[in-house]
Design a protein around this motif. Structure first.
Motif, mmCIF file in Angstrom:
data_model
loop_
_atom_site.group_PDB
_atom_site.id
_atom_site.type_symbol
_atom_site.label_atom_id
_atom_site.label_comp_id
_atom_site.label_asym_id
_atom_site.label_seq_id
_atom_site.Cartn_x
_atom_site.Cartn_y
_atom_site.Cartn_z
ATOM 1 N N UNK A 154 -2.172 -0.289 -17.808
ATOM 2 C CA UNK A 154 -0.730 -0.656 -17.580
ATOM 3 C C UNK A 154 -0.916 -2.119 -16.855
ATOM 4 N N UNK A 155 -0.157 -3.162 -17.614
ATOM 5 C CA UNK A 155 -0.353 -4.591 -16.881
ATOM 6 C C UNK A 155 0.582 -4.759 -15.769
ATOM 7 N N UNK A 156 1.898 -4.304 -15.766
ATOM 8 C CA UNK A 156 2.784 -4.452 -14.931
ATOM 9 C C UNK A 156 2.831 -3.419 -13.838
ATOM 10 N N UNK A 157 2.441 -3.888 -12.488
ATOM 11 C CA UNK A 157 2.407 -2.683 -11.574
ATOM 12 C C UNK A 157 2.992 -3.188 -10.293
ATOM 13 N N UNK A 158 3.883 -2.352 -9.850
ATOM 14 C CA UNK A 158 4.738 -2.710 -8.771
ATOM 15 C C UNK A 158 3.972 -2.666 -7.392
ATOM 16 N N UNK A 159 3.610 -3.510 -6.664
ATOM 17 C CA UNK A 159 2.823 -3.460 -5.424
ATOM 18 C C UNK A 159 3.969 -4.150 -4.191
ATOM 19 N N UNK A 160 4.204 -3.226 -3.343
ATOM 20 C CA UNK A 160 4.124 -1.819 -3.236
ATOM 21 C C UNK A 160 4.957 -1.160 -4.475
ATOM 22 N N UNK A 161 4.725 0.162 -4.508
ATOM 23 C CA UNK A 161 5.362 0.983 -5.468
ATOM 24 C C UNK A 161 4.968 1.839 -6.199
ATOM 25 N N UNK A 162 4.118 1.419 -6.984
ATOM 26 C CA UNK A 162 3.309 2.169 -8.059
ATOM 27 C C UNK A 162 2.591 3.343 -7.019
ATOM 28 N N UNK A 163 2.700 4.841 -7.401
ATOM 29 C CA UNK A 163 2.171 5.617 -7.075
ATOM 30 C C UNK A 163 3.070 6.454 -5.870
ATOM 31 N N UNK A 164 4.031 5.831 -5.349
ATOM 32 C CA UNK A 164 4.770 6.241 -4.374
ATOM 33 C C UNK A 164 5.795 7.329 -4.710
#
Length: 338
Positions: A154-164
Motif C-alpha cells: 500500500x503506497x498511500x498510508x495515513x500517518x497517523x490513522x493507519x491501523x487505528x
C-alpha cells in the motif's frame, strides 16, 4: 427491565451560539454539557459540522472533538457528522487517526454525504474540486482502507490513522445511506431530529439488507431525537419555544443565534408555519418526566433503536443540563417517574 432502560442515551451538539453570547461561551457550554452527559452515563457525545451559519460554532468539527475528548474521561466523542463531500478522505483519516491516538477507544467518525452548507461555501472548502454526493461510497471505502492496518504494498498510508480502525458510522435522512451502511456492515444513525419522514422505512431497509462485517456482527441503529424535559409539560413547552424559533428560521432562510424562550410563541404563528415546525419536529419528545418517559418508550417500541441521540436546544445552559438529568432519571427508573 424495560426496553427504554436497555437503550443507550447520547447527545448531538451543534454548539449553538446564544443571543447575547459569544462563540467562546458556546464552546465552554458544550464542554460543560459533555461532562454532565458523561456523569449521567451517556454513551457518546457527537458534534455536527456546519459552515457559514450564524449561530453555529461547530464548523471545525475535528478540533471540537479533541477539545471535548480532552475535557472528559470516558464518554465516546465523535462527529455527527463530518460532511465527507467537503473533505479529502486522507485529511479526515489523519485528523481522526490523530484523535484516536490521543484518546484511544473513545473516538467515533460519523460521516454524512451532504455538504451541510451552501454551494459557494462548499466550493470554498474544496477549492479546485467540487465533490458530489455520488462520490460518497468511494470516499467511505477509501477512509475504511486508510484507517485499517496497511496492506502489503500500500503506497498511500495515513500517518497517523493507519491501523487505528476508528469506528465509522454512516449518517443520513434518506434511504441511500441506510442501504450503504447495510452493505458495508456499518452502524447507522438516522437524522430524525430534523428529517423524520423516512425514519421507519430507512431502519427497515438497513436491517433487512445488513451484511455482517469484521467490525459489526449485527445491525446497530441510532436515531436523533429533539428532546426537552422539565418538571412540568408547560415549562418544557415554554423552553421549547427556543427550538421552535430556530426551526422557523431554518425553514424561512433566516438562521441566527439561539433565542430566549417566548411565552405563547406557537400560538402567534400562521397555521402553515405551525404545521411546518411540527413536521420538522415530528418525533420530538417535550414535556415533564411522565410525558418524556412515554415519548421515549414509544420511540423505542416503534423503531427498536439501540441508541437515542438527543438534540436539546435550551437557551439557559443550566436548564439544558437539567433536561438531560430528567431524561437520565426517567431511563433509570421509568416506573417511578410515572
Amino acid at each position: 427491565m424495560s426496553a427504554l432502560s436497555r437503550t443507550a442515551f447520547s447527545m448531538l451538539d451543534l454548539v449553538a451560539v446564544r443571543e447575547g453570547g459569544s462563540v467562546a461561551d458556546a464552546l465552554a457550554i458544550a464542554l460543560k454539557t459533555a461532562r454532565r452527559a458523561e456523569a449521567l452515563g451517556f454513551k457518546r457525545y457527537w458534534l455536527a459540522e456546519h459552515h457559514n451559519m450564524e449561530g453555529i460554532a461547530s464548523s471545525a468539527t475535528a478540533v471540537l472533538v479533541g477539545y471535548v475528548a480532552g475535557g472528559t474521561q470516558r464518554i465516546r466523542v465523535g462527529s455527527g457528522g463530518v460532511m465527507l463531500p467537503n473533505h479529502a478522505p486522507l485529511v479526515v483519516a489523519e485528523a481522526f487517526g490523530t484523535l484516536a491516538e490521543l484518546y484511544p477507544g473513545r473516538i467515533d467518525l460519523g460521516l454524512g454525504r451532504a455538504p451541510g452548507t451552501d454551494p459557494a461555501t462548499m466550493r470554498a472548502l474544496r477549492r479546485d474540486r467540487t465533490e458530489s454526493v455520488e462520490d460518497f461510497p468511494a470516499d467511505v471505502l477509501e477512509l475504511q482502507r486508510l484507517l485499517a492496518p496497511p496492506a502489503p504494498g500500500q503506497r498511500l498510508i495515513a500517518t497517523p490513522g493507519a491501523g487505528t480502525q476508528v469506528p465509522i458510522w454512516l449518517l443520513g435522512s434518506s434511504l441511500f445511506s441506510a442501504q450503504l451502511a447495510a452493505e458495508r456492515g456499518l452502524p447507522y444513525a438516522f437524522a430524525s431530529h430534523f428529517a423524520p419522514r423516512l425514519l421507519l422505512q430507512a431502519i427497515e431497509l438497513y436491517r433487512a439488507r445488513f451484511r455482517p462485517s469484521a467490525t459489526l456482527a449485527a445491525p446497530y441503529v441510532t436515531i436523533g431525537v429533539p428532546m426537552i424535559a422539565a418538571p412540568t409539560d408547560a415549562e418544557a413547552q415554554f423552553l421549547a419555544s427556543s427550538t421552535y424559533q430556530r426551526v422557523l428560521g431554518i425553514l424561512t432562510g433566516q438562521r441566527g443565534k439561539l433565542r430566549p424562550p417566548v411565552e405563547g410563541f406557537m400560538q402567534r404563528l400562521q397555521p402553515q408555519e405551525r404545521a411546518a415546525i411540527a413536521d420538522f419536529l415530528a418525533i420530538a419528545v417535550i414535556g415533564g418526566p411522565d410525558t418524556v418517559r412515554q415519548g421515549l418508550e414509544s420511540l423505542v417500541e416503534q423503531t427498536g433503536a439501540d441508541e437515542l441521540m438527543f438534540v436539546s436546544d435550551v437557551f439557559d445552559p443550566a436548564l439544558r443540563l437539567r433536561s438531560l438529568e430528567i431524561a437520565a432519571q426517567v431511563r433509570a427508573a421509568p416506573l417511578a417517574a410515572a
